[in-house]
Design a protein around this motif. Structure first.
Motif, PDB file in Angstrom:
ATOM      1  N   GLN A  12       0.833  -1.201   0.000  1.00  0.00           N
ATOM      2  CA  GLN A  12       0.000   0.000   0.000  1.00  0.00           C
ATOM      3  C   GLN A  12       0.873   1.260   0.000  1.00  0.00           C
ATOM      4  N   ALA A  13       0.494   2.237  -0.864  1.00  0.00           N
ATOM      5  CA  ALA A  13       1.241   3.495  -0.907  1.00  0.00           C
ATOM      6  C   ALA A  13       1.107   4.204   0.437  1.00  0.00           C
ATOM      7  N   THR A  14       2.156   4.889   0.845  1.00  0.00           N
ATOM      8  CA  THR A  14       2.093   5.622   2.111  1.00  0.00           C
ATOM      9  C   THR A  14       2.028   7.125   1.862  1.00  0.00           C
ATOM     10  N   HIS A  15       1.954   7.503   0.578  1.00  0.00           N
ATOM     11  CA  HIS A  15       1.755   8.922   0.261  1.00  0.00           C
ATOM     12  C   HIS A  15       0.630   9.039  -0.763  1.00  0.00           C
ATOM     13  N   HIS A  16      -0.255  10.027  -0.550  1.00  0.00           N
ATOM     14  CA  HIS A  16      -1.303  10.304  -1.531  1.00  0.00           C
ATOM     15  C   HIS A  16      -1.366  11.809  -1.755  1.00  0.00           C
ATOM     16  N   GLN A  17      -1.695  12.152  -3.007  1.00  0.00           N
ATOM     17  CA  GLN A  17      -1.815  13.566  -3.352  1.00  0.00           C
ATOM     18  C   GLN A  17      -2.884  14.224  -2.473  1.00  0.00           C
ATOM     19  N   ILE A  18      -4.051  13.569  -2.371  1.00  0.00           N
ATOM     20  CA  ILE A  18      -5.156  14.087  -1.566  1.00  0.00           C
ATOM     21  C   ILE A  18      -5.634  12.976  -0.636  1.00  0.00           C
ATOM     22  N   VAL A  19      -5.691  13.286   0.654  1.00  0.00           N
ATOM     23  CA  VAL A  19      -6.238  12.339   1.624  1.00  0.00           C
ATOM     24  C   VAL A  19      -7.522  12.946   2.190  1.00  0.00           C
ATOM     25  N   VAL A  20      -8.594  12.159   2.149  1.00  0.00           N
ATOM     26  CA  VAL A  20      -9.875  12.582   2.704  1.00  0.00           C
ATOM     27  C   VAL A  20     -10.144  11.724   3.937  1.00  0.00           C
ATOM     28  N   ILE A  21     -10.335  12.364   5.086  1.00  0.00           N
ATOM     29  CA  ILE A  21     -10.681  11.614   6.299  1.00  0.00           C
ATOM     30  C   ILE A  21     -12.201  11.592   6.417  1.00  0.00           C
ATOM     31  N   GLY A  22     -12.776  10.384   6.388  1.00  0.00           N
ATOM     32  CA  GLY A  22     -14.225  10.226   6.541  1.00  0.00           C
ATOM     33  C   GLY A  22     -14.911  10.016   5.194  1.00  0.00           C
ATOM     34  N   ALA A  23     -15.679   8.936   5.117  1.00  0.00           N
ATOM     35  CA  ALA A  23     -16.437   8.628   3.896  1.00  0.00           C
ATOM     36  C   ALA A  23     -17.927   8.764   4.174  1.00  0.00           C
ATOM     37  N   GLY A  24     -18.287   9.822   4.880  1.00  0.00           N
ATOM     38  CA  GLY A  24     -19.703  10.167   5.022  1.00  0.00           C
ATOM     39  C   GLY A  24     -20.121  10.964   3.794  1.00  0.00           C
ATOM     40  N   THR A  25     -21.236  11.625   3.903  1.00  0.00           N
ATOM     41  CA  THR A  25     -21.742  12.412   2.775  1.00  0.00           C
ATOM     42  C   THR A  25     -20.698  13.430   2.309  1.00  0.00           C
ATOM     43  N   ALA A  26     -20.040  14.095   3.271  1.00  0.00           N
ATOM     44  CA  ALA A  26     -19.067  15.132   2.916  1.00  0.00           C
ATOM     45  C   ALA A  26     -17.855  14.549   2.198  1.00  0.00           C
ATOM     46  N   GLY A  27     -17.237  13.536   2.803  1.00  0.00           N
ATOM     47  CA  GLY A  27     -16.010  12.975   2.236  1.00  0.00           C
ATOM     48  C   GLY A  27     -16.232  12.366   0.861  1.00  0.00           C
ATOM     49  N   ILE A  28     -17.323  11.620   0.702  1.00  0.00           N
ATOM     50  CA  ILE A  28     -17.619  10.988  -0.584  1.00  0.00           C
ATOM     51  C   ILE A  28     -17.888  12.052  -1.654  1.00  0.00           C
ATOM     52  N   THR A  29     -18.608  13.106  -1.258  1.00  0.00           N
ATOM     53  CA  THR A  29     -18.937  14.161  -2.225  1.00  0.00           C
ATOM     54  C   THR A  29     -17.681  14.902  -2.678  1.00  0.00           C
ATOM     55  N   VAL A  30     -16.824  15.256  -1.718  1.00  0.00           N
ATOM     56  CA  VAL A  30     -15.588  15.971  -2.079  1.00  0.00           C
ATOM     57  C   VAL A  30     -14.733  15.108  -3.012  1.00  0.00           C
ATOM     58  N   ALA A  31     -14.556  13.832  -2.649  1.00  0.00           N
ATOM     59  CA  ALA A  31     -13.714  12.949  -3.464  1.00  0.00           C
ATOM     60  C   ALA A  31     -14.292  12.794  -4.872  1.00  0.00           C
ATOM     61  N   ALA A  32     -15.608  12.622  -4.962  1.00  0.00           N
ATOM     62  CA  ALA A  32     -16.246  12.423  -6.269  1.00  0.00           C
ATOM     63  C   ALA A  32     -16.110  13.678  -7.142  1.00  0.00           C
ATOM     64  N   ARG A  33     -16.262  14.836  -6.535  1.00  0.00           N
ATOM     65  CA  ARG A  33     -16.179  16.077  -7.317  1.00  0.00           C
ATOM     66  C   ARG A  33     -14.753  16.332  -7.780  1.00  0.00           C
ATOM     67  N   LEU A  34     -13.774  16.043  -6.925  1.00  0.00           N
ATOM     68  CA  LEU A  34     -12.373  16.221  -7.335  1.00  0.00           C
ATOM     69  C   LEU A  34     -12.039  15.295  -8.506  1.00  0.00           C
ATOM     70  N   LEU A  35     -12.477  14.031  -8.396  1.00  0.00           N
ATOM     71  CA  LEU A  35     -12.159  13.064  -9.458  1.00  0.00           C
ATOM     72  C   LEU A  35     -12.934  13.354 -10.736  1.00  0.00           C
ATOM     73  N   ARG A  36     -14.099  13.994 -10.596  1.00  0.00           N
ATOM     74  CA  ARG A  36     -14.843  14.378 -11.798  1.00  0.00           C
ATOM     75  C   ARG A  36     -14.079  15.481 -12.550  1.00  0.00           C
ATOM     76  N   GLU A  37     -13.410  16.366 -11.783  1.00  0.00           N
ATOM     77  CA  GLU A  37     -12.601  17.422 -12.402  1.00  0.00           C
ATOM     78  C   GLU A  37     -11.359  16.848 -13.073  1.00  0.00           C
ATOM     79  N   ASN A  38     -10.736  15.885 -12.401  1.00  0.00           N
ATOM     80  CA  ASN A  38      -9.493  15.314 -12.920  1.00  0.00           C
ATOM     81  C   ASN A  38      -9.351  13.882 -12.425  1.00  0.00           C
ATOM     82  N   LYS A  39      -9.620  12.927 -13.327  1.00  0.00           N
ATOM     83  CA  LYS A  39      -9.628  11.521 -12.886  1.00  0.00           C
ATOM     84  C   LYS A  39      -8.227  10.965 -12.635  1.00  0.00           C
ATOM     85  N   LYS A  40      -7.199  11.771 -12.956  1.00  0.00           N
ATOM     86  CA  LYS A  40      -5.835  11.300 -12.683  1.00  0.00           C
ATOM     87  C   LYS A  40      -5.375  11.622 -11.257  1.00  0.00           C
TER      88      LYS A  40
END
Ligand SMILES: Cc1cc2nc3c(=O)[nH]c(=O)nc-3n(C[C@H](O)[C@H](O)[C@H](O)COP(=O)(O)OP(=O)(O)OC[C@H]3O[C@@H](n4cnc5c(N)ncnc54)[C@H](O)[C@@H]3O)c2cc1C
Length: 118
Positions: A2-30
Motif C-alpha cells: 500500500q502506498a504511504t503517500h497520496h496527493q489528496i487524503v480525505v478523512i471520513g467517507a460520510g456524505t461530505a467525504g464521498i462528495t468531495v472525493a467524487a467532485r475532485l475526481l470528476r474534475e481530474n480523474k488522474k
C-alpha cells in the motif's frame, strides 16, 4: 504494497467525504485520492427523522461503504488517530503513517447527549 503517500487524503467517507472525493475526481480523474474510513456501512442520516416517526425502516438507511466509494479513489479502511499538519502526515490505527499533499477532514460529529446539563 500500500502506498504511504497520496496527493489528496480525505478523512471520513460520510456524505461530505464521498462528495468531495467524487467532485475532485470528476474534475481530474488522474488525481491520487485516498479516503480513510473504518466503517463498513454508510448511513443516510436525514431519513433517520422518518425512522423516528415510524414511516421508514432503519435498515433502509444503510448502504455498504464499498459500493459508495467513488471510482478512482482508494479506500483505506482504517481510523485516523493523529493529524500533523506541520509535516503533512497522519497516523492511522492499522496502516501506520500516511503523508499527503492536501488533506480534507470530514469525520462528522460525535453526538454526546450526556454532555448536556439537565
Ligand atoms: C436525524 C438527522 C436528520 C438530518 N436531516 C437532514 C436533512 O434533512 N437535510 C440535510 O441536508 N442534512 C440532514 N442531516 C444532516 C446530514 O445527515 C449530515 O450533515 C451529514 O450526514 C454529515 O455528513 P458528514 O460526511 O459530515 O458526516 P458523517 O456522515 O457522520 O460521516 C463521517 C464519517 O467519518 C468517519 N470517521 C469519523 N472519525 C474518523 C476518523 N478518526 N478516521 C477516519 N474516519 C472517521 C465515520 O466513520 C463516518 O463514516 C440530518 C442528520 C440527522 C442525524
Amino acid at each position: 504494497m500500500q502506498a504511504t503517500h497520496h496527493q489528496i487524503v480525505v478523512i471520513g467517507a460520510g456524505t461530505a467525504g464521498i462528495t468531495v472525493a467524487a467532485r475532485l475526481l470528476r474534475e481530474n480523474k488522474k488525481l491520487d485520492v485516498a479516503i480513510i474510513d473504518p466503517a463498513d456501512k454508510h448511513y443516510y442520516q436525514p431519513a433517520w427523522t422518518l425512522v423516528g416517526g415510524g414511516t421508514f425502516k432503519y435498515k433502509s438507511t444503510e448502504r455498504d461503504m464499498k459500493g459508495l466509494i467513488p471510482g478512482g479513489a482508494k479506500w483505506i479502511q482504517d481510523f485516523v488517530d493523529e493529524i500533523d499538519p506541520d509535516t503533512n502526515r497522519i497516523v492511522t490505527r492499522e496502516s501506520g503513517e500516511i503523508t499527503y499533499d492536501y488533506l480534507v477532514a470530514c469525520p462528522g460529529i460525535q453526538i454526546d447527549l450526556d454532555g448536556i446539563e439537565a
